[in-house]
Design a protein around this motif. Structure first.
Motif, PDB file in Angstrom:
ATOM      1  N   ASP A 106       0.808  -1.212   0.000  1.00 38.87           N
ATOM      2  CA  ASP A 106       0.000   0.000   0.000  1.00 38.87           C
ATOM      3  C   ASP A 106       0.850   1.274   0.000  1.00 38.87           C
ATOM      4  OD1 ASP A 106      -2.308  -1.642  -0.016  1.00 38.87           O
ATOM      5  OD2 ASP A 106      -2.195  -1.836   2.162  1.00 38.87           O
ATOM      6  N   LYS A 107       0.491   2.266   0.837  1.00 36.47           N
ATOM      7  CA  LYS A 107       1.168   3.560   0.779  1.00 36.47           C
ATOM      8  C   LYS A 107       2.665   3.439   1.075  1.00 36.47           C
ATOM      9  CE  LYS A 107       1.220   8.349   2.171  1.00 36.47           C
ATOM     10  NZ  LYS A 107       0.694   9.428   2.969  1.00 36.47           N
ATOM     11  N   ALA A 108       3.051   2.546   1.953  1.00 32.34           N
ATOM     12  CA  ALA A 108       4.477   2.374   2.249  1.00 32.34           C
ATOM     13  C   ALA A 108       5.231   1.935   0.988  1.00 32.34           C
ATOM     14  CB  ALA A 108       4.681   1.360   3.369  1.00 32.34           C
ATOM     15  N   LEU A 109       4.628   1.055   0.208  1.00 31.97           N
ATOM     16  CA  LEU A 109       5.236   0.628  -1.057  1.00 31.97           C
ATOM     17  C   LEU A 109       5.288   1.783  -2.041  1.00 31.97           C
ATOM     18  CD1 LEU A 109       6.300  -1.462  -3.088  1.00 31.97           C
ATOM     19  CD2 LEU A 109       3.921  -2.129  -3.527  1.00 31.97           C
ATOM     20  N   PHE A 110       4.184   2.506  -2.182  1.00 35.46           N
ATOM     21  CA  PHE A 110       4.155   3.641  -3.110  1.00 35.46           C
ATOM     22  C   PHE A 110       5.234   4.663  -2.754  1.00 35.46           C
ATOM     23  CE2 PHE A 110      -0.748   2.957  -3.022  1.00 35.46           C
ATOM     24  CZ  PHE A 110      -0.618   1.774  -3.733  1.00 35.46           C
ATOM     25  N   MET A 111       5.336   4.990  -1.468  1.00 32.15           N
ATOM     26  CA  MET A 111       6.322   5.979  -1.022  1.00 32.15           C
ATOM     27  C   MET A 111       7.747   5.479  -1.260  1.00 32.15           C
ATOM     28  SD  MET A 111       4.855   8.765  -0.094  1.00 32.15           S
ATOM     29  CE  MET A 111       6.174   9.585   0.815  1.00 32.15           C
ATOM     30  N   ALA A 112       7.985   4.202  -1.035  1.00 37.35           N
ATOM     31  CA  ALA A 112       9.325   3.642  -1.269  1.00 37.35           C
ATOM     32  C   ALA A 112       9.719   3.770  -2.731  1.00 37.35           C
ATOM     33  CB  ALA A 112       9.371   2.176  -0.833  1.00 37.35           C
ATOM     34  N   VAL A 113       8.793   3.481  -3.624  1.00 39.98           N
ATOM     35  CA  VAL A 113       9.082   3.582  -5.056  1.00 39.98           C
ATOM     36  C   VAL A 113       9.257   5.039  -5.472  1.00 39.98           C
ATOM     37  CG1 VAL A 113       8.129   3.202  -7.383  1.00 39.98           C
ATOM     38  CG2 VAL A 113       7.934   1.409  -5.645  1.00 39.98           C
ATOM     39  N   TYR A 114       8.328   5.897  -5.078  1.00 34.08           N
ATOM     40  CA  TYR A 114       8.333   7.283  -5.548  1.00 34.08           C
ATOM     41  C   TYR A 114       9.405   8.155  -4.919  1.00 34.08           C
ATOM     42  CZ  TYR A 114       3.723   5.979  -7.373  1.00 34.08           C
ATOM     43  OH  TYR A 114       2.682   5.371  -8.019  1.00 34.08           O
ATOM     44  N   SER A 115       9.943   7.764  -3.771  1.00 28.53           N
ATOM     45  CA  SER A 115      10.960   8.593  -3.121  1.00 28.53           C
ATOM     46  C   SER A 115      12.383   8.075  -3.334  1.00 28.53           C
ATOM     47  CB  SER A 115      10.663   8.741  -1.625  1.00 28.53           C
ATOM     48  OG  SER A 115      10.646   7.474  -1.003  1.00 28.53           O
ATOM     49  N   ASP A 116      12.524   6.960  -4.031  1.00 32.02           N
ATOM     50  CA  ASP A 116      13.851   6.386  -4.311  1.00 32.02           C
ATOM     51  C   ASP A 116      14.464   7.102  -5.512  1.00 32.02           C
ATOM     52  OD1 ASP A 116      16.055   4.834  -5.101  1.00 32.02           O
ATOM     53  OD2 ASP A 116      15.081   2.963  -4.491  1.00 32.02           O
TER      54      ASP A 116
END
Length: 143
Positions: A106-116
């Protein structure tokens, strides 16, 4: 004769197959470690005609205003810009298909992808997708 204007309404979500840094379509690995063409890496995104998108834009504007109030300027550092873009895109993401990072969801995955920063090509392509309403028309989906 009149036409119902709603026939031109935007669709709520689109499925976008991600592209890598070389602009090649991305696929999840198969059992042998090679790309499995039956498992495209897809981001399902809420578009400009949705409340999710409107709320994400409003939250982004509020973050910018809060920063301005605290710092007295609206300039974003590179770190702030990356985080702000990641927050916006995460709020516009419905789900991922065939994408995994460290078991996150969910959001943790999205944030990990988008902030890398090493994956900067992903938020760039999704930001571009969201900025063009033509990507969210029924005719664009039929093409």
């Amino acid at each position: 004769m009149t036409t119902n204007l709603k026939k031109f309404a935007l669709v709520a979500t689109v499925a976008h197959q991600l592209r890598d840094g070389n602009d090649e379509l991305m696929f999840a690995d198969g059992p042998d470690g090679t790309p499995d063409k039956s498992k495209p890496m897809i981001a399902h995104m809420f578009g400009p005609g949705t409340k999710k998108f409107a709320n994400a834009k409003a939250a982004q504007a509020n973050r910018n205003m809060d920063r301005y109030k605290k710092k007295g300027k609206s300039d974003l550092s590179a770190e702030d810009q990356t985080k702000d873009t990641a927050e916006f895109l995460a709020a516009c993401t419905d789900r991922f298909e065939n994408i995994e990072v460290d078991g996150l969801t969910d959001k943790a995955l999205f944030m990990a992808v988008y902030s890398d920063l090493e994956l900067c090509f992903i938020p760039a392509q999704l930001d571009k997708l969201l900025s063009d309403t033509a990507n969210f028309t029924a005719t664009s989906l039929a093409a």
